[in-house]
Scaffold this active site. Sequence first.
Site: not given
Lengths: 197, 277
Positions: A78, A179, A181
């Site tokens: 990011c 992202h 994750e």
Amino acid sequence: MPAPVIIASGGANLASLRFALQRLGCDAPVTEDHGLIEAASHVILPGVGAARDAMHRLRAAGLVDVIRRLRQPVLGICLGLQLLYTGSDEDDAECLGIIPGQARRFSQSARLPVPQMGWNAVRKVAETPLLEGIVGEGYAYFIHSYALPEGPQTCGVADYGGVFSAMVQHENFFATQFHPERSARFGAAVLSNFLRI
Amino acid sequence: MVVKGVQFRNHRVMGDIIELARRYRDEGADELVFYDITASPDGRTVDRNWVYRVAEVLDIPFCVAGGIRNLADAETVLNLGAAQICINSPALENPDLIEILARRFGSQCVVVGVDSLALARRASGDGGGSKGGSTGGATSSDVGRQDGEPPTDTDYVVYQYTGDPNRSRTSGRRTLGWITEAQARGAGEIVLNCMNQDGVRKGYDIEQLARVREVCQVPLIASGGAGAMEHFREVFERADVDGALAASVFHTAAIPIPDLKRYLIGASIPMRPPEEE
């Protein structure tokens, strides 16, 4: 077994990244310790918040040159992607300067709210180990107001009122504007590929 | 535990929160919002351990709403793994809170939830009854409009403390004005919950959402009223929202998420496809 570390670049929000790495079998410490970062097998540079604040924190921790000199695989996430570049239009911030380029703000319109917050398709435009074994488009979660235009380092793009860099690669430096994750199976595959580099 | 109410009253226990989080993750939900509905009216400090447990299992973004009254509350929840925080009553009590949170965490982290009630319309001249929201309580013939007139700022009011049926009341603010102000103060996303529709599964309040869309430059999430797959299609096509939130129909599995996504993709509404097994 990879032994990654997460650079403490300020901002909250690192729990989900640590959990995502845990699901891949890695317990990654969050640190600003130069020795730990230099000794890690993989280094992750996350980023939440504004470019200028993040650079201020990295400078204060003496990390700017440490990061520039890293030779192991590094993954910017990011804002971490934008930090690898020369600068950002956000508060006119000077960044790490590892990759030439300038982050620009999305132009706001009723149809395309800024920040972009949500899922978007990522299309491969150049070979990268990050996308190994991933066929076709992947959907990833983005949350950002600034982005890098497509450039020589771009290996994956997304479209938000125009094409921008969703994944980049320059020598041992890799980065995703999304992202991983928080990007379900696609994101887990990208993270897992990174840890295999 | 997760509870789901019908028009914000009579909350029913909907099952273990972690189990639900896992289920929605596997079904391909794009985002989850967790409402700690008791936190705000009580004004108490809440145990946030569940946020950490949710973050452990979720690989999609989630937002925590309820009881976030200051910087420290927000930081706790974000550090435990939430992608965003949603503030509702505390933002109405102290609008500066939006700016404080946006400055510290970035606008993208700060969602402002708005519980909006459509005031009943005045009966039109021919004696026809009102067809808009029958609300009970907040009806006002002084500000209600005639049927057929386009909605204006006086048609919608913002409620607060909706988590507690005994304290739920109007904030004295108009919905359109409040959403405009919230954005100016740094809100990065608006969740508009249309109270008249909440839990009754008759469809989203398209008229209200379309009106709010006109003043909302940040992502707008529709909430309240989803009962059928067509309702989702309708809200994306006609109110141009960025997301559609639902609870009852997903909790009860009345609408399976993969089926819904295939249906919407078939209707040319762009979205992340369900994961293939």
